[in-house]
Design a protein around this motif. Sequence first.
Motif, mmCIF file in Angstrom:
data_model
loop_
_atom_site.group_PDB
_atom_site.id
_atom_site.type_symbol
_atom_site.label_atom_id
_atom_site.label_comp_id
_atom_site.label_asym_id
_atom_site.label_seq_id
_atom_site.Cartn_x
_atom_site.Cartn_y
_atom_site.Cartn_z
ATOM 1 N N LEU A 286 6.895 -8.242 -1.329
ATOM 2 C CA LEU A 286 5.470 -8.050 -1.043
ATOM 3 C C LEU A 286 4.654 -7.741 -2.286
ATOM 4 N N THR A 287 5.117 -8.167 -3.450
ATOM 5 C CA THR A 287 4.356 -7.895 -4.662
ATOM 6 C C THR A 287 3.321 -8.968 -4.956
ATOM 7 N N GLY A 288 3.417 -10.113 -4.304
ATOM 8 C CA GLY A 288 2.472 -11.183 -4.570
ATOM 9 C C GLY A 288 1.263 -11.122 -3.660
ATOM 10 N N GLY A 289 0.101 -10.763 -4.237
ATOM 11 C CA GLY A 289 -1.137 -10.809 -3.480
ATOM 12 C C GLY A 289 -1.420 -9.618 -2.603
ATOM 13 N N VAL A 290 -0.578 -8.597 -2.633
ATOM 14 C CA VAL A 290 -0.846 -7.391 -1.860
ATOM 15 C C VAL A 290 -1.206 -6.276 -2.824
ATOM 16 N N LYS A 291 -2.206 -5.497 -2.481
ATOM 17 C CA LYS A 291 -2.789 -4.533 -3.408
ATOM 18 C C LYS A 291 -1.736 -3.643 -4.061
ATOM 19 N N ALA A 292 -0.993 -2.887 -3.290
ATOM 20 C CA ALA A 292 0.040 -2.026 -3.846
ATOM 21 C C ALA A 292 1.063 -1.702 -2.769
ATOM 22 N N VAL A 293 2.198 -2.364 -2.838
ATOM 23 C CA VAL A 293 3.278 -2.110 -1.894
ATOM 24 C C VAL A 293 4.576 -1.916 -2.677
ATOM 25 N N VAL A 294 5.306 -0.867 -2.355
ATOM 26 C CA VAL A 294 6.586 -0.597 -2.977
ATOM 27 C C VAL A 294 7.660 -0.729 -1.909
ATOM 28 N N THR A 295 8.679 -1.535 -2.169
ATOM 29 C CA THR A 295 9.764 -1.700 -1.213
ATOM 30 C C THR A 295 11.076 -1.296 -1.868
ATOM 31 N N ALA A 296 11.965 -0.736 -1.059
ATOM 32 C CA ALA A 296 13.256 -0.290 -1.570
ATOM 33 C C ALA A 296 14.311 -0.440 -0.491
#
Length: 333
Positions: free
Chosen positions: A196-206
């Motif tokens: 979700l790093t492309g085109g989304v303001k700020a999302v961190v996934t783990a």
Amino acid sequence: MPRERRPRSTAALVGTVVATGAVAAGAAVVGAPDWFGLAGQRPFVWTVPFRVPVGLGLAGLAVLTGLTGLRWRRTLPAATALALAAAGSLGTTLARGVSPGQVPAARAGDVTVLAANVYLARADRDGVARLAVDGLADVVSLPESTREYADDVATRIETATGTGVQVFYRDDRDDRFGTALLVSDRLGEYRATGELTGGVKAVVTAAPVSGDGPVLAAAHTAAPVSGLLLPWAAEVRAVADWCARTPGALLAGDLNATLDHPGLHLRGSCVDAGAQTGTGARGTWPARHPALLGATIDHALADGNRWRAVGSRVQEIPGSDHRALLSRWRPVG
């Protein structure tokens, strides 16, 4: 004489029917634009989050129109239409729940998630850490944070609990603030996945390095302001889609949308903690107004095939313009 009155009577009846229909249609659209597919369009994108003020406004118009009906009975149908629209708007809110909520005692296997927008890193750091510690949070989502702010809050949590905390962080588009995901060592070791790093303001996934722990995300989408309506709609939908397609997912943050907005019409197995536990219409923003009148834009979502929400609580964040959402999730089965 009777023949002269009929045309007037018929014209008056037709006028009343047309006027009542126009009022009923307008009230229905204003009170429930999501029913007509308009919740993502101007101006309803900005009014649908505030169902209680809108419902109260419609109720006030119904009362005023009804009072005129004491003299002109032709306005009574319009008053009834306004009252029904007000009841629909307020009824939807009450059905989702407006209580502050409560969180039951944790059991083995439960995962507790705190979403706290820290308002451009201005929220009181000790206060945010205390919310996490007192709530026994395993996961903390911090939109509008900085890396230094997130590290400091994590250190305060570690000091209070004696348990390590991993910190994952992603800058926002302006490189000044971003979103942090704090994960307690109680859940084991995690690694950033970069989804979700492309085109989304700020999302961190783990994701867990090993084992069957939940896949986690902390999210902050664009706001639905005039120049960002298209990115906002795409980002909210992307976050909801991630929840729906990711087995075992747990996601929390400031999504800048309510369940009435088209992007958060959840599908698949994705579920909302507030809707499941009675805080689904408790306003989380703006914190300066009573929660009953606010917009519920901070959420905790999960894969409902794996998790069910057993409790949630909306709480004040010292120094923030948002309220926090604490949710406790229990494994299904």
